[in-house]
Design an enzyme around this catalytic site. Structure first.
Site, PDB file in Angstrom:
ATOM      1  CD  GLU A  46      -2.123  -1.177   3.067  1.00 57.63           C
ATOM      2  OE1 GLU A  46      -1.963  -0.163   3.796  1.00 57.63           O
ATOM      3  OE2 GLU A  46      -2.661  -2.213   3.472  1.00 57.63           O
TER       4      GLU A  46
ATOM      5  CE  LYS B  33       5.972   5.161   6.429  1.00 54.28           C
ATOM      6  NZ  LYS B  33       5.713   6.523   6.848  1.00 54.28           N
TER       7      LYS B  33
ATOM      8  CG  ASP C  36       4.663  12.536   4.447  1.00 52.39           C
ATOM      9  OD1 ASP C  36       4.635  12.261   5.658  1.00 52.39           O
ATOM     10  OD2 ASP C  36       5.519  13.283   3.948  1.00 52.39           O
TER      11      ASP C  36
ATOM     12  CE1 TYR D  19      -2.454   2.990   8.796  1.00 52.40           C
ATOM     13  CE2 TYR D  19      -2.620   4.622   7.059  1.00 52.40           C
ATOM     14  CZ  TYR D  19      -2.213   4.262   8.321  1.00 52.40           C
ATOM     15  OH  TYR D  19      -1.585   5.169   9.109  1.00 52.40           O
TER      16      TYR D  19
ATOM     17  CE  LYS E 117       9.930   6.132   5.482  1.00 51.36           C
ATOM     18  NZ  LYS E 117      10.707   7.166   6.104  1.00 51.36           N
TER      19      LYS E 117
ATOM     20  CB  CYS F  22      30.707  38.424  11.906  1.00 52.72           C
ATOM     21  SG  CYS F  22      29.106  37.918  12.555  1.00 52.72           S
TER      22      CYS F  22
ATOM     23  CB  CYS G 158      28.781  41.343  15.490  1.00 55.02           C
ATOM     24  SG  CYS G 158      30.243  40.312  15.312  1.00 55.02           S
TER      25      CYS G 158
ATOM     26  CB  CYS H  78      31.877  35.568  14.061  1.00 53.29           C
ATOM     27  SG  CYS H  78      31.695  37.073  14.987  1.00 53.29           S
TER      28      CYS H  78
ATOM     29  CB  CYS I 198      28.735  37.939  17.636  1.00 52.96           C
ATOM     30  SG  CYS I 198      27.909  37.331  16.160  1.00 52.96           S
TER      31      CYS I 198
END
Ligand code: IVH
Length: 703
Positions: free
Chosen positions: A133, A135, A137, A243, A331, A428, A431, A446, A452
């Site tokens: 069957e 599957k 989701d 099911y 799967k 960064c 900052c 950083c 930061c």
């Protein structure tokens, strides 16, 4: 640009984690995952993608696998699925709602049928018919009928207890309210799901109403089913496929296939692609067919479920942990899709690691809409030569993190080709401090540390930790709250907190959980730490590579904060005096020297220290007594010390000029044995090394 704790591929490789780091990270992961679970299950409003969530869970599990002693009582690995949400009644499932074993390859499916054959002692040529069957989701639900009347609908919850969503399920088209010819008690289980068109319609409506959109169809189905007002559920066009059976008064079928026929007869929707397969080859062929056609189904499926058809065999096979031995979810392989990179942004994680992230035209792949893909580090971007404007192939399988497979170079626009490779910023993005990359490291970091905002909470937690300022009463949760509220932004703010407590908005005394005693305890903890040794002070700053022992080494060498700052001030050039001074210190290599320079030349860090010394006194480091009985000796502590902590004993020994080692070797001069000392005591005896007990140690330590 947002700060992204979860998008940050947590920077330390699991093999490199120390015990202390692992412990800290497990605590942080438990906290973060609990919060994400709450957002996902209780609020239906996750703030991170499924992939990011899975990555956090996997990291937690991998750390636990390596540090089995550190697994927490509240570990996320001990929780499965959703806890029951507030707002719905509880339903204890009369038969637990199970999960499924997974397989990802045809070989694993063949192993599954071989196992069944062995378990049942079937002859080689005895066919094992399987019902295959799709599957679905969505989210599973259990529908209860008594004397043919629908009486209760429940979500799966944690498999044992679910939520009572009777009225909500009743609104789903196709769910019969009464059935004829069924057993007196009948529970039918199946999947509640949302079709693709409805998902698009719903998200458009959510957007229009200024509400948060759902990340994928499964979340949308869950959010829609778990509405307090069933009228809202009714508006969402949810669907249901039945099911499997739950509790049943009298079982009047002898196979899964027969059960599916009965479901249809009773009026339940069942999946039209389900098929009884006489052999495993037939089942695998169906898996391929269903996989090929899945895009056109109008709802998400993530594999095919195989169930042993014969009920008597199912009963004999029973369960393995919380999944039936007679069923398997096969799967689908990673689904791929093509999309365009709009922009490459850089996220800064809690540890300061800069992670490039491709923002792509959203595509639906593997059951979710993907808009962002982590690119790990600048080397990965360079190797794949990903640029803004490129067409790329991405893939995602099941709960695996989406990956960028490759760039479709043939589709690269001319201007993109001309623009040249993407470059990682050397500042960064949050900052603006320098972002540096150490030799041999793939990750750029950083150097802004305490200033930061992406790193601040983590840094403040470290600042208050036991071996740093040791401020009891300022734990992870309190620090996060004070930070988010803007009350504590840098370490110095901790020391002005007692004075500001009643000017905060809202005043501290009016905040939930802040009773008088708790406030008093916090203030006295803060006030008792206004004087600190230089070694602890340096350690608390969270400078890269400056752990407890390095902090001590530096404190010992420089003696005072002023001396250290004077040396490091202005140290930017390759051939500066500072570098020479650092090079001359035994045990300070170029990597540490660079980390110190990066930290101390950063104006923002200078300000953090300037502000701190306004409110705390940093004591000069008392040079170890060179005349003590143990100066220059190597000591090992083992067993439990009862009169002082191991940390204190270690610090005292070092103060007296001794070196503290973790294991006994020929180089050891003295072993201090506490009760429960094990193999180290034996090693000492074998090597003829002097041993003393705790009292003798105290005398030696002058305590
Ligand atoms: S059978 C013992 N059949 O998959 C029977 N489950 O990963 C357990 N699911 O919790 C379930 N389609 O939510 C079964 N045709 C199907 C299914 C299916 C989707 C879900 C179900 C279950 C999860 C396990």
């Amino acid at each position: 640009m947002a700060k992204a704790s979860a998008a940050d591929a947590r920077s330390i490789a699991i093999d490199d984690l120390t015990d202390a780091q692992a412990k800290k990270e497990l605590a942080a992961l438990a906290r973060e995952l609990a919060e994400h679970d709450w957002r996902y299950y209780q609020q239906d409003a996750p703030t991170i993608s499924d992939e990011q969530y899975d990555a956090l869970r996997r990291r937690n599990e991998a750390i636990e696998a390596r540090f089995q002693d550190l697994v927490r009582a509240d570990s996320p690995s001990k929780r499965v699925g959703a806890p029951v949400a507030a707002g719905f009644g509880k339903v204890v499932h009369r038969h637990p709602m199970l999960s499924l074993q997974n397989a990802f390859s045809e070989e694993e499916v063949r192993d599954f049928t071989d196992r069944i054959r062995r378990f049942l002692s079937l002859a080689e040529d005895e066919p094992v018919a399987l019902v295959a069957e799709p599957k679905i989701d969505g989210l599973s639900a259990s529908l209860r009928y008594e004397n043919g009347k629908y009486v209760q609908g429940a979500t799966r919850g944690d498999g044992i207890t679910g939520e009572d969503v009777t009225a909500n399920i009743a609104t789903i088209a196709g769910v019969p309210k009464s059935i004829r010819g069924a057993p007196a008690v009948l529970e039918v289980r199946g999947e509640v799901y949302m079709g693709g068109e409805e998902f698009v319609r719903l998200n458009a409506a959510q957007e229009k109403a200024g509400k948060q959109q759902y990340a994928n169809r499964r979340n949308a189905a869950a959010g829609s089913l778990r509405q307090i007002d069933p009228a809202v559920t009714a508006e969402r066009q949810l669907k249901f496929f039945a099911y499997s059976p739950g509790e049943v008064g009298e079982v009047t079928w002898s196979s899964q296939w027969e059960f599916l026929q009965k479901l249809q007869k009773w009026g339940f929707p069942t999946n039209p692609l389900a098929k009884r397969c006489a052999t495993v080859d037939e089942a695998l062929a169906l898996h391929r067919d269903i996989g090929a056609g899945r895009k056109g189904l109008g709802y998400d499926i993530d594999g095919v479920v195989y169930k042993v058809d014969r009920l008597d065999w199912q009963q004999r096979l029973g369960m393995v942990s919380r999944a039936p031995r007679w069923a398997l979810a096969h799967k689908f392989a990673a689904e791929q899709a093509e999309t365009i990179v709009r922009k490459i942004v850089v996220y800064v994680g809690r540890t300061g690691a800069l992670t490039p992230l491709a923002q792509v035209e959203p595509v639906h792949v593997g059951g979710v809409t993907i808009a962002n893909i982590g690119l790990h580090n600048e080397d990965v971007v360079a190797e794949k030569d990903v640029r803004e404007g490129d067409t790329v192939i991405i893939q995602r399988a099941g709960d695996v993190i989406p990956q960028l497979v490759s760039v479709v170079k043939a589709k690269r626009p001319k201007n993109v080709a001309k623009a040249g490779p993407w470059e990682m910023p050397d500042r960064c993005p949050i900052c603006k401090s320098a972002a540096t990359r150490e030799e041999g490291e793939a990750v750029r970091r950083c150097t802004g540390g305490l200033i930061c905002s992406a790193q601040a909470v983590e840094r403040l937690i470290h600042f208050c930790s036991r071996l740093a300022f040791d401020i009891r009463g300022l734990g992870d949760i309190q620090i996060s709250q004070f930070w988010e509220n803007g009350d504590i932004q840098e370490p110095a703010d901790i020391f002005t907190l007692p004075k500001r407590a009643e000017q905060l908005k809202p005043p501290l005394s009016e905040r939930p959980g802040w009773g008088e005693t708790k406030m008093r305890n916090l203030f006295s903890a803060v006030n008792s730490r206004r004087t600190i040794g230089l070694d602890r002070f340096l350690y608390s700053l969270g400078i890269r590579h400056v752990g407890e022992s390095t902090a001590r080494l530096l404190a010992m060498h420089f003696g005072s904060l002023d001396a250290l700052r004077t040396t490091l001030d202005g140290a930017r050039d390759e051939d500066s005096d500072a570098r020479a001074a650092l090079d001359s210190i035994d045990q300070v290599g170029p990597v540490l020297a660079q980390a110190l320079i990066d930290f101390f030349v950063e104006p923002a860090n200078k300000k953090v220290i300037d502000d701190l010394v306004e409110v705390v006194t940093v004591e000069e480091f008392a040079k170890p007594a060179s005349t003590s009985a143990i100066s220059g000796k190597t000591i090992v502590f083992t067993g439990t010390l009862e009169k002082m902590t191991r940390d204190e004993a270690k610090a005292r020994a070092q103060q007296l000029g001794a070196k503290v080692a973790g294991s006994v070797s020929k180089k050891t001069d003295l072993v201090v044995l506490g009760p429960g000392a094990g193999s180290k005591a034996k090693d000492a005896e074998r090597l003829g090394i002097t041993t003393i007990d705790e009292d003798e140690w105290l005398t030696l330590a002058g305590k």
